[in-house]
Design a protein around this motif. Sequence first.
Motif, PDB file in Angstrom:
ATOM      1  N   LEU A  50       9.051  88.029 -33.729  1.00 51.14           N
ATOM      2  CA  LEU A  50       9.964  86.928 -34.042  1.00 51.14           C
ATOM      3  C   LEU A  50      10.584  87.063 -35.421  1.00 51.14           C
ATOM      4  O   LEU A  50      11.638  86.494 -35.692  1.00 51.14           O
ATOM      5  N   LEU A  51       9.947  87.831 -36.285  1.00 58.70           N
ATOM      6  CA  LEU A  51      10.484  88.045 -37.635  1.00 58.70           C
ATOM      7  C   LEU A  51      11.685  88.980 -37.635  1.00 58.70           C
ATOM      8  O   LEU A  51      12.431  89.020 -38.615  1.00 58.70           O
ATOM      9  N   GLY A  52      11.843  89.746 -36.549  1.00 57.39           N
ATOM     10  CA  GLY A  52      12.966  90.667 -36.454  1.00 57.39           C
ATOM     11  C   GLY A  52      12.761  91.926 -37.272  1.00 57.39           C
ATOM     12  O   GLY A  52      11.647  92.267 -37.684  1.00 57.39           O
ATOM     13  N   LYS A  53      13.840  92.647 -37.496  1.00 54.00           N
ATOM     14  CA  LYS A  53      13.853  93.867 -38.300  1.00 54.00           C
ATOM     15  C   LYS A  53      12.906  94.936 -37.743  1.00 54.00           C
ATOM     16  O   LYS A  53      12.224  95.634 -38.478  1.00 54.00           O
ATOM     17  N   LEU A  54      12.863  95.055 -36.419  1.00 55.54           N
ATOM     18  CA  LEU A  54      12.136  96.146 -35.761  1.00 55.54           C
ATOM     19  C   LEU A  54      13.182  97.168 -35.329  1.00 55.54           C
ATOM     20  O   LEU A  54      13.974  96.914 -34.426  1.00 55.54           O
ATOM     21  N   TYR A  55      13.168  98.311 -35.972  1.00 60.52           N
ATOM     22  CA  TYR A  55      14.223  99.286 -35.738  1.00 60.52           C
ATOM     23  C   TYR A  55      13.711 100.579 -35.092  1.00 60.52           C
ATOM     24  O   TYR A  55      14.209 100.992 -34.048  1.00 60.52           O
ATOM     25  N   PHE A  56      12.729 101.216 -35.726  1.00 62.79           N
ATOM     26  CA  PHE A  56      12.327 102.538 -35.261  1.00 62.79           C
ATOM     27  C   PHE A  56      10.832 102.654 -34.934  1.00 62.79           C
ATOM     28  O   PHE A  56      10.432 103.628 -34.309  1.00 62.79           O
ATOM     29  N   TRP A  57      10.024 101.682 -35.342  1.00 60.99           N
ATOM     30  CA  TRP A  57       8.583 101.818 -35.136  1.00 60.99           C
ATOM     31  C   TRP A  57       7.953 100.431 -35.082  1.00 60.99           C
ATOM     32  O   TRP A  57       8.343  99.548 -35.847  1.00 60.99           O
ATOM     33  N   PRO A  58       6.970 100.191 -34.207  1.00 69.04           N
ATOM     34  CA  PRO A  58       6.312  98.874 -34.170  1.00 69.04           C
ATOM     35  C   PRO A  58       5.568  98.593 -35.475  1.00 69.04           C
ATOM     36  O   PRO A  58       4.953  99.491 -36.056  1.00 69.04           O
ATOM     37  N   ARG A  59       5.604  97.355 -35.920  1.00 71.69           N
ATOM     38  CA  ARG A  59       4.862  96.961 -37.127  1.00 71.69           C
ATOM     39  C   ARG A  59       3.417  96.623 -36.796  1.00 71.69           C
ATOM     40  O   ARG A  59       2.505  97.024 -37.493  1.00 71.69           O
ATOM     41  N   VAL A  60       3.227  95.872 -35.724  1.00 68.66           N
ATOM     42  CA  VAL A  60       1.873  95.459 -35.318  1.00 68.66           C
ATOM     43  C   VAL A  60       1.661  95.940 -33.877  1.00 68.66           C
ATOM     44  O   VAL A  60       2.182  95.346 -32.931  1.00 68.66           O
ATOM     45  N   TRP A  61       0.895  97.007 -33.737  1.00 66.21           N
ATOM     46  CA  TRP A  61       0.670  97.601 -32.409  1.00 66.21           C
ATOM     47  C   TRP A  61      -0.179  96.667 -31.551  1.00 66.21           C
ATOM     48  O   TRP A  61      -1.144  96.060 -32.008  1.00 66.21           O
ATOM     49  N   THR A  62       0.172  96.588 -30.282  1.00 66.45           N
ATOM     50  CA  THR A  62      -0.612  95.813 -29.320  1.00 66.45           C
ATOM     51  C   THR A  62      -0.254  96.236 -27.898  1.00 66.45           C
ATOM     52  O   THR A  62       0.862  96.705 -27.648  1.00 66.45           O
ATOM     53  N   LEU A  63      -1.208  96.087 -27.008  1.00 65.80           N
ATOM     54  CA  LEU A  63      -0.991  96.324 -25.572  1.00 65.80           C
ATOM     55  C   LEU A  63      -0.980  95.011 -24.801  1.00 65.80           C
ATOM     56  O   LEU A  63      -1.013  95.026 -23.561  1.00 65.80           O
ATOM     57  N   ALA A  64      -0.930  93.896 -25.527  1.00 66.89           N
ATOM     58  CA  ALA A  64      -0.998  92.586 -24.876  1.00 66.89           C
ATOM     59  C   ALA A  64       0.179  92.358 -23.923  1.00 66.89           C
ATOM     60  O   ALA A  64       0.019  91.717 -22.879  1.00 66.89           O
ATOM     61  N   ASN A  65       1.351  92.885 -24.288  1.00 65.43           N
ATOM     62  CA  ASN A  65       2.516  92.701 -23.416  1.00 65.43           C
ATOM     63  C   ASN A  65       2.293  93.354 -22.064  1.00 65.43           C
ATOM     64  O   ASN A  65       2.592  92.764 -21.014  1.00 65.43           O
ATOM     65  N   TYR A  66       1.773  94.575 -22.063  1.00 68.49           N
ATOM     66  CA  TYR A  66       1.544  95.287 -20.804  1.00 68.49           C
ATOM     67  C   TYR A  66       0.369  94.679 -20.037  1.00 68.49           C
ATOM     68  O   TYR A  66       0.389  94.654 -18.803  1.00 68.49           O
ATOM     69  N   GLU A  67      -0.643  94.190 -20.752  1.00 63.43           N
ATOM     70  CA  GLU A  67      -1.750  93.515 -20.075  1.00 63.43           C
ATOM     71  C   GLU A  67      -1.257  92.251 -19.373  1.00 63.43           C
ATOM     72  O   GLU A  67      -1.674  91.953 -18.247  1.00 63.43           O
ATOM     73  N   TYR A  68      -0.359  91.539 -20.019  1.00 65.83           N
ATOM     74  CA  TYR A  68       0.185  90.320 -19.425  1.00 65.83           C
ATOM     75  C   TYR A  68       1.060  90.641 -18.218  1.00 65.83           C
ATOM     76  O   TYR A  68       1.093  89.900 -17.237  1.00 65.83           O
ATOM     77  N   VAL A  69       1.783  91.778 -18.299  1.00 65.85           N
ATOM     78  CA  VAL A  69       2.617  92.191 -17.171  1.00 65.85           C
ATOM     79  C   VAL A  69       1.757  92.504 -15.958  1.00 65.85           C
ATOM     80  O   VAL A  69       2.039  92.069 -14.830  1.00 65.85           O
ATOM     81  N   PHE A  70       0.683  93.276 -16.148  1.00 71.05           N
ATOM     82  CA  PHE A  70      -0.141  93.695 -15.021  1.00 71.05           C
ATOM     83  C   PHE A  70      -0.955  92.546 -14.431  1.00 71.05           C
ATOM     84  O   PHE A  70      -1.482  92.676 -13.326  1.00 71.05           O
ATOM     85  N   LYS A  71      -1.077  91.441 -15.161  1.00 74.14           N
ATOM     86  CA  LYS A  71      -1.747  90.276 -14.597  1.00 74.14           C
ATOM     87  C   LYS A  71      -0.823  89.447 -13.723  1.00 74.14           C
ATOM     88  O   LYS A  71      -1.282  88.528 -13.034  1.00 74.14           O
ATOM     89  N   ASN A  72       0.453  89.742 -13.749  1.00 75.54           N
ATOM     90  CA  ASN A  72       1.433  89.025 -12.931  1.00 75.54           C
ATOM     91  C   ASN A  72       1.450  89.644 -11.529  1.00 75.54           C
ATOM     92  O   ASN A  72       2.012  90.708 -11.313  1.00 75.54           O
ATOM     93  N   ARG A  73       0.823  88.977 -10.579  1.00 76.93           N
ATOM     94  CA  ARG A  73       0.716  89.530  -9.227  1.00 76.93           C
ATOM     95  C   ARG A  73       2.067  89.602  -8.532  1.00 76.93           C
ATOM     96  O   ARG A  73       2.314  90.520  -7.742  1.00 76.93           O
ATOM     97  N   ASP A  74       2.936  88.636  -8.805  1.00 74.57           N
ATOM     98  CA  ASP A  74       4.272  88.670  -8.192  1.00 74.57           C
ATOM     99  C   ASP A  74       5.055  89.884  -8.662  1.00 74.57           C
ATOM    100  O   ASP A  74       5.812  90.490  -7.888  1.00 74.57           O
ATOM    101  N   LEU A  75       4.868  90.263  -9.918  1.00 72.72           N
ATOM    102  CA  LEU A  75       5.566  91.433 -10.441  1.00 72.72           C
ATOM    103  C   LEU A  75       5.043  92.709  -9.780  1.00 72.72           C
ATOM    104  O   LEU A  75       5.824  93.597  -9.417  1.00 72.72           O
TER     105      LEU A  75
END
Length: 297
Positions: A50-75
């Motif tokens: 939300l702070l923005g200014k993400l250009y070439f490399w992640p600032r805070v690495w996480t796999l939470a986005n992909y974990e949340y995606v795979f928990k979506n059964r409809d997806l």
Amino acid sequence: MRKVYYIKQTPAGRVFDAVNGIVIALLMFLMIYPFWNMLILSFNDGTDALLGKLYFWPRVWTLANYEYVFKNRDLLHGALVSVLRVVVGTVTGVICNALLGYIVSCRQFYGRKFMRVLFIITMYFGGGLIPTYLTIRALGLLGSFWALILPGAVSAYNMILLLNFFKTIPSELEEAALIDGAGHWRILWGLYVPCSLPAIATLTLFFVVGHWNEWFSAQIYLNRTEQYPLQSYLQVLLTQSKNTQNLSLKELEELAKVNNRTFNSAQIVLSTLPVLLVYPFLQRYFVTGLTLGSVKG
């Protein structure tokens, strides 16, 4: 010993090469960077993004986005529908266009020129969305999986591609097969198709990419989102807000680690990945199939 002669490059030639290299590098950057930015967003923490200014490399690495995606059964169900659509649609499209291309190229068929002109006309004139919808409804395909397959099974461009490729096969091979007692079905699948693998691979690539990326027809012809393929379901998720009123405390804690931007980025990356994995294996047939099967003046 053979002499090697080098052509001395002029200053204007060196300037041209430099400008050409810079322009190509800029074009590559403009094409690659949007996907790269989507990739780094998908691996970044949602709150930090939300702070923005993400250009070439992640600032805070996480796999939470992909974990949340795979928990979506409809997806995940939409991904299975997309895989089924790609397999059935590709097989159906290749078979239909191969049959049509062989019929139009068959020298014993006197109506081939008329059929060829008839299909070429459809490349310039189309009925539009409403007549197509009325036709699908009249055929009883509304709400059916086949509404995603049959309307695009035959393409005039793909037919012409195979037709011109079939013309490059010597007629003596077909005559020899007829003398040996082979029928048209055996000639098509035993002679023409094996000799036209570059064109078949090109058509396969067209159908795989087309069926995997297409999302609009499902939203028109299907009645329930449970029937949607992956791309159509992603379109629904991207255009509607997340309702958090009925979520549990644990689900709210997991949702706090992501936001719509990072979550949607992870979904888009996963939906694009299969095409990126398939394309390199078929790319070597792509240029050969287009050049050998193209319309020649």
